[in-house]
Design an enzyme around this catalytic site. Structure first.
Site, PDB file in Angstrom:
ATOM      1  N   ASP A 155       0.187   3.876   2.831  1.00 19.24           N
ATOM      2  CA  ASP A 155       0.629   3.426   4.159  1.00 19.24           C
ATOM      3  C   ASP A 155       2.151   3.448   4.266  1.00 19.24           C
ATOM      4  OD1 ASP A 155      -1.835   3.069   5.285  1.00 19.24           O
ATOM      5  OD2 ASP A 155      -1.964   0.937   4.787  1.00 19.24           O
ATOM      6  N   ASP A 199       0.850  -1.190   0.000  1.00 22.47           N
ATOM      7  CA  ASP A 199       0.000   0.000   0.000  1.00 22.47           C
ATOM      8  C   ASP A 199       0.887   1.242   0.000  1.00 22.47           C
ATOM      9  OD1 ASP A 199      -1.547   2.291   1.063  1.00 22.47           O
ATOM     10  OD2 ASP A 199      -3.151   0.806   1.190  1.00 22.47           O
TER      11      ASP A 199
HETATM   12  N1  URA Z   1      -2.962   0.920  -4.049  1.00 27.13           N
HETATM   13  C1  URA Z   1      -1.766   0.665  -3.469  1.00 27.13           C
HETATM   14  O1  URA Z   1      -1.265   1.470  -2.690  1.00 27.13           O
HETATM   15  N2  URA Z   1      -1.146  -0.478  -3.774  1.00 27.13           N
HETATM   16  C2  URA Z   1      -1.637  -1.387  -4.630  1.00 27.13           C
HETATM   17  O2  URA Z   1      -1.011  -2.413  -4.873  1.00 27.13           O
HETATM   18  C3  URA Z   1      -2.885  -1.113  -5.220  1.00 27.13           C
HETATM   19  C4  URA Z   1      -3.528   0.057  -4.923  1.00 27.13           C
END
Ligand code: URA
Length: 212
Positions: free
Chosen positions: A206, A203
């Site tokens: 994050d 992510d």
């Molecule tokens: N958003 C993200 O941050 N990572 C992904 O793999 C897909 C969407």
């Protein structure tokens, strides 16, 4: 650099090296953020390649001349919140006069469909070249929605910059916006069942903000 249709994969070794470092799961938030900043400066170089220049008269120590300059204020970086913010400062270092707009979208976790919660652009968008920043082109739903909304402001041109793209996201994006060129550092294998890009980097928001 490798260009097919309207996707440009920025395969410069510096970009690829830094992307590999970013993918590593144990990389710290600080290091991840710094690498994204560095990559965005390098990507800005390719993304702004076709930018219009104007001849202005200057004086060198030897004589007057007509020399090309970019009208930076005509560029508008459009941050797709929140992870898009990670690409902004590097781009602004390269084009400091640019204006900045923000689009806030969240992915409904069940449907993966993008829902808008914020939208703010500078005035006179019809005079500006918009460069949309969103590091992960995954399902493409938020990218499609962000560009759809942006098009309502009628910018002169639109380009889309992501760090990583999934083939599914690219297909979705191109079906909706065949006129918008995409710039990315890599096209990964696929999406997983949760809509994450694999192998990917997790992510991006994050990891950028240390929220997990
Ligand atoms: N958003 C993200 O941050 N990572 C992904 O793999 C897909 C969407």
């Amino acid at each position: 650099m490798n260009t097919t249709a309207s996707v440009t994969v920025i395969d410069h070794p510096l970009v690829q090296h830094k992307l590999t470092l970013m993918r590593q799961k144990d990389r710290s938030t600080n290091s991840f953020r710094r690498l994204l900043h560095e990559i965005s400066m390098l990507m800005a170089y390719e993304v702004t390649r076709g930018m219009p220049t104007q001849l202005v008269e200057i004086e060198t120590p030897l004589e007057k001349m007509q020399a090309p300059m970019i009208e930076g204020r005509k560029t508008c970086f459009v941050v797709v919140m929140r992870a898009g913010a990670g690409l902004l400062d590097g781009m602004l270092e390269v084009v400091p006069g640019a204006r900045v707009g923000h689009v806030g979208l969240y992915r409904d976790p069940k449907t993966l469909i993008a829902v808008e919660y914020y939208f703010k652009m500078p005035g006179e968008m019809h005079e500006r070249d918009a460069i949309v920043l969103d590091p992960m082109l995954a399902t493409g739903n938020s990218a499609v929605a962000a560009v759809e909304r942006l098009k309502e402001t009628r910018p002169k041109s639109i380009r889309f910059v992501s760090l990583l793209a999934a083939p599914e996201g690219l297909k979705n994006f191109h079906e909706h916006h065949p006129d918008v060129p995409v710039y990315t550092a890599a096209i990964d294998r696929q999406l997983n069942e949760h809509g994450y890009i694999v192998p990917g980097l997790g992510d991006a928001g994050d990891r950028l903000f240390g929220t997990k």
